[in-house]
Structures are given as structure tokens and as C-alpha cells.
Design a protein around this motif. Structure first.
Motif, PDB file in Angstrom:
ATOM      1  N   VAL A 126       2.027   6.167  10.745  1.00 46.28           N
ATOM      2  CA  VAL A 126       2.467   5.618   9.992  1.00 46.28           C
ATOM      3  C   VAL A 126       3.770   4.313   9.830  1.00 46.28           C
ATOM      4  CG1 VAL A 126       2.642   6.154   6.833  1.00 46.28           C
ATOM      5  CG2 VAL A 126       1.008   6.759   8.433  1.00 46.28           C
ATOM      6  N   VAL A 127       3.163   3.759   9.435  1.00 42.72           N
ATOM      7  CA  VAL A 127       5.304   2.418   9.396  1.00 42.72           C
ATOM      8  C   VAL A 127       5.408   2.643   8.585  1.00 42.72           C
ATOM      9  CG1 VAL A 127       6.061   0.506  10.010  1.00 42.72           C
ATOM     10  CG2 VAL A 127       3.653   1.455  11.682  1.00 42.72           C
ATOM     11  N   GLN A 128       6.440   3.274   8.062  1.00 41.46           N
ATOM     12  CA  GLN A 128       7.445   3.494   7.068  1.00 41.46           C
ATOM     13  C   GLN A 128       7.896   1.797   6.433  1.00 41.46           C
ATOM     14  OE1 GLN A 128       8.857   7.202   5.802  1.00 41.46           O
ATOM     15  NE2 GLN A 128       6.946   7.898   7.011  1.00 41.46           N
ATOM     16  N   VAL A 129       7.746   1.338   5.142  1.00 41.82           N
ATOM     17  CA  VAL A 129       8.742   0.161   5.321  1.00 41.82           C
ATOM     18  C   VAL A 129       9.973   0.154   4.850  1.00 41.82           C
ATOM     19  CG1 VAL A 129       8.138  -1.997   3.321  1.00 41.82           C
ATOM     20  CG2 VAL A 129       6.629  -1.519   3.932  1.00 41.82           C
ATOM     21  N   GLU A 130      10.189   0.652   3.954  1.00 41.27           N
ATOM     22  CA  GLU A 130      11.448   1.881   3.693  1.00 41.27           C
ATOM     23  C   GLU A 130      11.994   2.140   4.465  1.00 41.27           C
ATOM     24  OE1 GLU A 130      11.710   2.425  -0.389  1.00 41.27           O
ATOM     25  OE2 GLU A 130      10.637  -0.065  -0.887  1.00 41.27           O
ATOM     26  N   ASN A 131      11.741   2.587   5.689  1.00 37.38           N
ATOM     27  CA  ASN A 131      12.482   3.380   6.856  1.00 37.38           C
ATOM     28  C   ASN A 131      13.184   3.137   7.340  1.00 37.38           C
ATOM     29  OD1 ASN A 131      12.552   5.630   8.757  1.00 37.38           O
ATOM     30  ND2 ASN A 131      10.624   6.821   8.600  1.00 37.38           N
ATOM     31  N   GLU A 132      14.474   3.135   7.567  1.00 38.40           N
ATOM     32  CA  GLU A 132      15.799   2.280   8.175  1.00 38.40           C
ATOM     33  C   GLU A 132      14.750   2.821  10.083  1.00 38.40           C
ATOM     34  OE1 GLU A 132      18.978   0.980   7.342  1.00 38.40           O
ATOM     35  OE2 GLU A 132      19.193   1.507   5.995  1.00 38.40           O
ATOM     36  N   ASN A 133      14.004   3.296  10.411  1.00 40.68           N
ATOM     37  CA  ASN A 133      13.649   3.982  11.774  1.00 40.68           C
ATOM     38  C   ASN A 133      12.586   2.978  12.066  1.00 40.68           C
ATOM     39  OD1 ASN A 133      15.872   5.568  12.500  1.00 40.68           O
ATOM     40  ND2 ASN A 133      14.660   7.357  11.674  1.00 40.68           N
ATOM     41  N   HIS A 134      12.175   3.147  10.854  1.00 33.94           N
ATOM     42  CA  HIS A 134      11.043   1.833  11.529  1.00 33.94           C
ATOM     43  C   HIS A 134      11.088   0.359  10.904  1.00 33.94           C
ATOM     44  CE1 HIS A 134       7.948   5.757  10.706  1.00 33.94           C
ATOM     45  NE2 HIS A 134       9.000   5.306  11.643  1.00 33.94           N
ATOM     46  N   CYS A 135      11.519  -0.589  10.903  1.00 34.77           N
ATOM     47  CA  CYS A 135      12.290  -1.661  10.659  1.00 34.77           C
ATOM     48  C   CYS A 135      13.182  -1.987   9.489  1.00 34.77           C
ATOM     49  CB  CYS A 135      10.832  -2.350   9.693  1.00 34.77           C
ATOM     50  SG  CYS A 135      10.792  -2.062   8.179  1.00 34.77           S
ATOM     51  N   ASP A 136      13.525  -2.465   9.944  1.00 36.28           N
ATOM     52  CA  ASP A 136      14.997  -3.575   8.619  1.00 36.28           C
ATOM     53  C   ASP A 136      14.422  -3.822   7.213  1.00 36.28           C
ATOM     54  OD1 ASP A 136      15.833  -3.198  11.072  1.00 36.28           O
ATOM     55  OD2 ASP A 136      16.089  -5.079  11.223  1.00 36.28           O
ATOM     56  N   GLU A 188       0.981  -1.687  -0.064  1.00 40.83           N
ATOM     57  CA  GLU A 188       0.029   0.605  -0.072  1.00 40.83           C
ATOM     58  C   GLU A 188       0.809   0.953  -0.190  1.00 40.83           C
ATOM     59  OE1 GLU A 188      -3.479   2.173   3.021  1.00 40.83           O
ATOM     60  OE2 GLU A 188      -2.476  -0.154   3.263  1.00 40.83           O
ATOM     61  N   GLU A 189       0.211   1.751  -0.927  1.00 29.61           N
ATOM     62  CA  GLU A 189       1.568   3.407  -1.082  1.00 29.61           C
ATOM     63  C   GLU A 189       0.303   4.699  -0.306  1.00 29.61           C
ATOM     64  OE1 GLU A 189       3.275   4.180  -4.725  1.00 29.61           O
ATOM     65  OE2 GLU A 189       4.540   2.369  -3.811  1.00 29.61           O
ATOM     66  N   VAL A 190       1.594   5.570   0.792  1.00 27.18           N
ATOM     67  CA  VAL A 190       0.757   6.898   1.631  1.00 27.18           C
ATOM     68  C   VAL A 190       1.905   7.226   1.021  1.00 27.18           C
ATOM     69  CG1 VAL A 190       0.256   7.381   3.919  1.00 27.18           C
ATOM     70  CG2 VAL A 190       0.309   4.786   3.344  1.00 27.18           C
ATOM     71  N   LYS A 191       0.957   8.820   1.312  1.00 22.41           N
ATOM     72  CA  LYS A 191       1.254   9.956   1.095  1.00 22.41           C
ATOM     73  C   LYS A 191       2.345  10.585   2.175  1.00 22.41           C
ATOM     74  CE  LYS A 191       0.920  13.633  -2.434  1.00 22.41           C
ATOM     75  NZ  LYS A 191       0.219  14.454  -3.441  1.00 22.41           N
ATOM     76  N   ILE A 192       3.530  10.795   1.857  1.00 21.60           N
ATOM     77  CA  ILE A 192       4.594  11.259   3.309  1.00 21.60           C
ATOM     78  C   ILE A 192       5.357  12.209   2.733  1.00 21.60           C
ATOM     79  CG2 ILE A 192       6.125  11.651   4.930  1.00 21.60           C
ATOM     80  CD1 ILE A 192       4.260   9.743   5.587  1.00 21.60           C
ATOM     81  N   GLY A 193       4.205  13.581   2.885  1.00 21.19           N
ATOM     82  CA  GLY A 193       5.325  14.590   1.970  1.00 21.19           C
ATOM     83  C   GLY A 193       4.690  15.077   0.741  1.00 21.19           C
ATOM     84  N   ASN A 194       5.389  15.650  -0.352  1.00 22.48           N
ATOM     85  CA  ASN A 194       5.218  15.002  -0.952  1.00 22.48           C
ATOM     86  C   ASN A 194       5.467  13.255  -1.649  1.00 22.48           C
ATOM     87  OD1 ASN A 194       7.963  15.454  -1.250  1.00 22.48           O
ATOM     88  ND2 ASN A 194       7.458  17.812  -2.470  1.00 22.48           N
ATOM     89  N   LYS A 195       5.987  12.444  -1.337  1.00 30.16           N
ATOM     90  CA  LYS A 195       6.144  11.094  -1.704  1.00 30.16           C
ATOM     91  C   LYS A 195       5.253  10.045  -1.471  1.00 30.16           C
ATOM     92  CE  LYS A 195      10.497   9.520  -1.507  1.00 30.16           C
ATOM     93  NZ  LYS A 195      11.877   9.624  -0.734  1.00 30.16           N
ATOM     94  N   MET A 196       4.988   9.412  -2.698  1.00 30.57           N
ATOM     95  CA  MET A 196       4.257   8.329  -2.708  1.00 30.57           C
ATOM     96  C   MET A 196       5.122   7.542  -1.749  1.00 30.57           C
ATOM     97  SD  MET A 196       0.730   9.230  -2.514  1.00 30.57           S
ATOM     98  CE  MET A 196       0.571   7.709  -2.600  1.00 30.57           C
TER      99      MET A 196
END
Ligand code: GTP
Ligand code: MG
Length: 444
Positions: free
Chosen positions: A274-284, A256-264
């Protein structure tokens, strides 16, 4: 992957060079070239050949039903694979393999994703891992059979050996289940295991930290060997060393894609955030993708061939009686082993034949004895019957004789009686005549 291969080849050629240097006195004389020859293009030739041929990579996802296997695969490869939801009531674990042709730039990848359907849902847990072990062995066996063929076609053989096994650990925050430990222990010599904590967004940061430590210590104390990212290649040793310290990766999957700032971005949305899959602070997730696909895919393929398959092959050939050395530790050729095996087999065959012959002779003797015994019995019975018969006959003869005597006596008596009767009849007739005569003469 191709770049990685080049660097590997270059390292290998460096190693080969040093080997040549070491042995130069005996075998080869180093010479310098006075101009460009062109064999420095060998690595490029190899890269071109590999690129044209394409690559293959096989991933096995082991994890209980609904743990997030398919979602993670979709997220990792940025596509939608065919996904079937499994039921929790499968009578036994099934392994479902699906192969896809993917392309990135000019690199073609034949990707096979194997899923465990119904893993851990059965009462008998041994059933769960045994099917996985069997599946991995079957793929090794197919490769070995191809290798042993007279007419091999390994260059276009679809290699189905598992290169990476993603083991999905439930985010319990507690400890590994016994099924996890047993399964990983059974598989660690057959496949590169990369453990991941699934649905890591459902566990808090501090709990996750403790959970990771607990998992690693449980794996170590149970002697489970998971895949370690290689640290011998200086180009990747730093990142791989760091990443080995992050195992097991805590992952979150989502398409699922979510708009964060101006990026999906790929994310999972909750009422509280929101848990961002590609955010290294959120997960590996990024670490896993980097390690599995970008940095170590070739090493995983290589380890599968040189370590796991080699072990399978060795055990299989040893099981068949092939050895590299004889009991005196002297090298034995395949031909010699074959001849020795053949002789052993022929000897065994002869021994069996002799054994069967002996057994046959023994059986015949036993049967003969049995028949003789039966014949003796019959003869005895016959003699007894004969005796009885002659006794009976004697008795009957006696009886017949006495009856004949009786008949004779009777006949004599009858003849005498008849005679007497005849005489008395004659007398009575003459008396009657006398009486009649007397009457007629007047005496009456
Ligand atoms: P089967 O193939 O049926 O065994 O399931 P699976 O292991 O492939 O799980 P799947 O990817 O189908 O996901 C099952 C459910 O878990 C879906 O509702 C997903 O949205 C959800 N899910 C997947 N990944 C995550 C995750 O990282 N976090 C959370 N919270 N849910 C997830
Ligand atoms: Mg699935």
C-alpha cells in the motif's frame, strides 16, 4: 493564511519603523506615547477585514492527459471536485476553469482550478503551450483593464490571475521532455511554477532520487526559473530552505481510503503493498500540501501581483508608449507622457493627412494627364477620320461628276439618236407614200 498575513504586516510595520528612524531628522520627530492609544489593533483590523472579504486562490494544472491532475487536486483539498475525463484526441489544448467556494473554520476561499485539456496530445507542440501562455496573459489583461477603468471595483473584482502553476512531470525516470522545458521556459516569467513528479509510486526510490537531480539540472541548464519558497521570513525560512531542496516534489494522489492499523488513510493499494499518500517515506504529497497551502499561499498570491503581474503591466504600458523617465533620465508624469503621445499622434495624423493629400493631388494630375492623352488620341483619330471622310467625299464627288458627265453624254447621244430615228421614220413614211402613189398611178 491570516496568521501569515499578520506576521507579514508586523514585519512591514517594523521595516516602516526603521525607515522612519532613518528619515526622522528630516521629516518626523519620534515621540513616545504616555498611554495606550489603540492603533496597535491595526493588524487585527486588517485581519478581520480580510477574513470578512474572503480570499481567492487560482491554481493552474499543466500536464498530459491522464497524468493525475484531478486526483491530486481532490487529494490536496480533501474533496471531490467536478472531474471530466479528457480524450486524447482533442484538436487543440483547451483551458477549463472551475471555481469553488470553500470554507475552513471561518476562512472562506474562492478556489479556481484551471486544467489543461489535451495538453501534449497534438502533433504541433507549439500549439500546446501557446494556449496556456495566452490564457495567463488574458487574466492579467482583464485585471489591468479593471485597474485602468475610471470607476474601478477591485475590491469585489474576481481576480482570475494564476497564483500557482503545478507542472506535472511524467514519472519516466529518464529526463524532461522538450515540451516540458519549452512550456516552463515560456511561463516562468508569468507564473509561479511548482514542478511535481506525478504518479511517483510508479518509480523506484533510487531512480526517483536520480530523476529529481536530473530534472533540476536540466531546468538550471535551460535557464528555467521555478518558484522558490521564500526564505526571507524568519518564521518560515528554515522549512522553506529545506523544502526548496526537495523540489520537484514527487507526489501520489488518491481519494481512496485504506485501513492501516486502526486508522483510515488515503492510499493506493497494490498486490505487493500500500502506498500511503500522506506518508512522507512514501512520497512528497505532505510537503507539497504544506508548502502550497499552509505556508506559502499568501506569498504565491503576492508574487503573482508584485512580480508577474507587475512585469506584464510594465511591458503593456511601455508598449502603449508610457515611460517613467524621458531620454535624459528625468522623471515624466503620466500627464506629460499622455500629452507627448497626443502631440505625437496629432503630428502623425497631420503627416498622414498631408501624405494622402499629396497622393490625391498626384493621382488627379496623373488622371488629368491620362485624360489629356486620351483627348489627344481622340482628336488625332477624329482628324484622321475627317481627312479620310473628305478624301472619300472628294472621290465620290469626282465619281458623281464623271457619272453626271456620262449621263449628259448619254442623254445627248440619246437625243441625237432619237432625232435620227425621227428623221429616218419621216423619210421612210414619205418613201412609202411615194411608193403608194406610184402604185396607184400605175407603175405597179
Ligand atoms: P485528464 O483530466 O483526463 O487529463 O486526467 P487527469 O490528469 O486529471 O488524471 P486523473 O486524475 O483523472 O487520473 C487518471 C488516472 O490515473 C486514474 O486512473 C487515477 O486513478 C490514476 N492516478 C491518479 N493519480 C495517480 C498516482 O499518483 N499514481 C498512480 N499510479 N495512478 C494515479
Ligand atoms: Mg482531470
Amino acid at each position: 493564511m491570516v496568521r501569515k498575513q499578520i506576521s507579514k504586516i508586523l514585519r512591514a510595520s517594523k521595516a516602516a519603523e526603521s525607515l522612519v528612524e532613518c528619515t526622522e531628522d528630516k521629516n518626523a520627530r519620534p515621540l513616545s506615547l504616555s498611554g495606550h492609544v489603540g492603533f496597535d489593533s491595526l493588524p487585527d483590523q486588517l485581519v478581520n477585514k480580510s477574513t470578512n472579504q474572503g480570499f481567492c486562490f487560482n491554481i493552474l494544472c499543466i500536464g498530459e492527459t491522464g497524468i493525475g491532475k484531478s486526483t491530486l487536486m481532490d487529494t490536496l483539498f480533501n474533496t471531490n471536485f467536478e472531474n471530466f475525463e479528457s480524450s486524447h484526441f482533442e484538436p487543440k489544448v483547451k483551458l477549463r476553469a472551475q471555481t469553488y467556494d470553500l470554507q475552513e473554520s471561518n476562512v472562506r476561499l474562492k478556489l479556481t482550478i484551471v486544467n489543461t485539456v489535451g495538453f501534449g496530445d497534438q502533433m504541433n507542440k507549439q500549439e500546446s503551450y501557446q494556449h496556456v501562455v495566452d490564457y495567463i496573459d488574458t487574466q492579467f489583461e482583464s485585471y489591468l483593464q479593471e485597474e485602468l477603468k475610471i470607476k474601478r471595483s477591485l475590491h469585489n473584482y474576481h481576480d482570475s490571475r494564476i497564483h500557482a502553476c503545478l507542472y506535472f512531470i511524467a514519472p519516466s525516470g529518464h529526463s524532461l521532455k522538450s515540451l516540458d522545458l519549452v512550456t516552463m521556459k515560456k511561463l516562468d516569467s508569468k507564473v509561479n511554477i511548482i514542478p511535481v513528479i506525478a504518479k511517483a509510486d510508479t518509480i523506484s526510490k533510487s531512480e526517483l532520487h536520480k530523476f529529481k537531480i536530473k530534472i533540476m539540472s536540466e531546468l538550471v541548464s535551460n535557464g528555467v526559473q521555478i518558484y522558490q519558497f521564500p526564505v526571507d521570513d524568519e518564521t518560515v525560512s528554515k522549512i522553506n530552505t529545506a523544502m526548496n531542496g526537495h523540489l520537484p516534489f514527487a507526489v501520489v494522489g488518491s481519494t481512496e481510503e485504506v485501513k492501516i492499523g486502526n486508522k483510515m488513510v488515503k492510499a493506493r493499494q497494490y498486490p505487493w503493498g500500500v502506498v500511503q499518500v500522506e506518508n512522507e517515506n512514501h512520497c512528497d504529497f505532505v510537503k507539497l500540501r504544506e508548502m502550497l497551502i499552509c505556508v506559502n499561499m499568501e506569498d504565491l498570491r503576492e508574487q503573482t501581483h508584485t512580480r508577474h503581474y507587475e512585469l506584464y503591466r510594465r511591458c503593456k504600458l511601455e508598449e502603449m508608449g508610457f515611460k517613467d523617465t524621458n531620454p535624459e533620465s528625468k522623471p515624466v508624469s503620466l500627464q506629460e507622457t499622455y500629452e507627448a503621445k497626443r502631440q505625437e499622434f496629432l503630428g502623425e495624423l497631420q503627416r498622414r493627412e498631408e501624405e494622402m493629400r499629396q497622393m490625391f493631388v498626384q493621382r488627379v494630375k496623373e488622371k488629368e494627364m491620362e485624360l489629356k492623352e486620351a483627348e489627344r488620341d481622340l482628336q488625332g483619330k477624329f482628324e484622321q477620320l475627317k481627312r479620310l471622310h473628305s478624301e472619300e467625299k472628294g472621290k465620290l464627288d469626282d465619281k458623281r461628276r464623271s457619272l453626271e458627265d456620262e449621263i449628259n453624254t448619254f442623254n445627248k447621244k440619246k437625243a441625237a439618236a432619237d432625232l435620227l430615228q425621227g428623221q429616218s421614220f419621216t423619210n421612210s413614211n414619205s418613201n412609202a407614200k411615194k411608193d403608194k402613189d406610184r402604185k396607184n398611178s400605175g407603175f405597179m
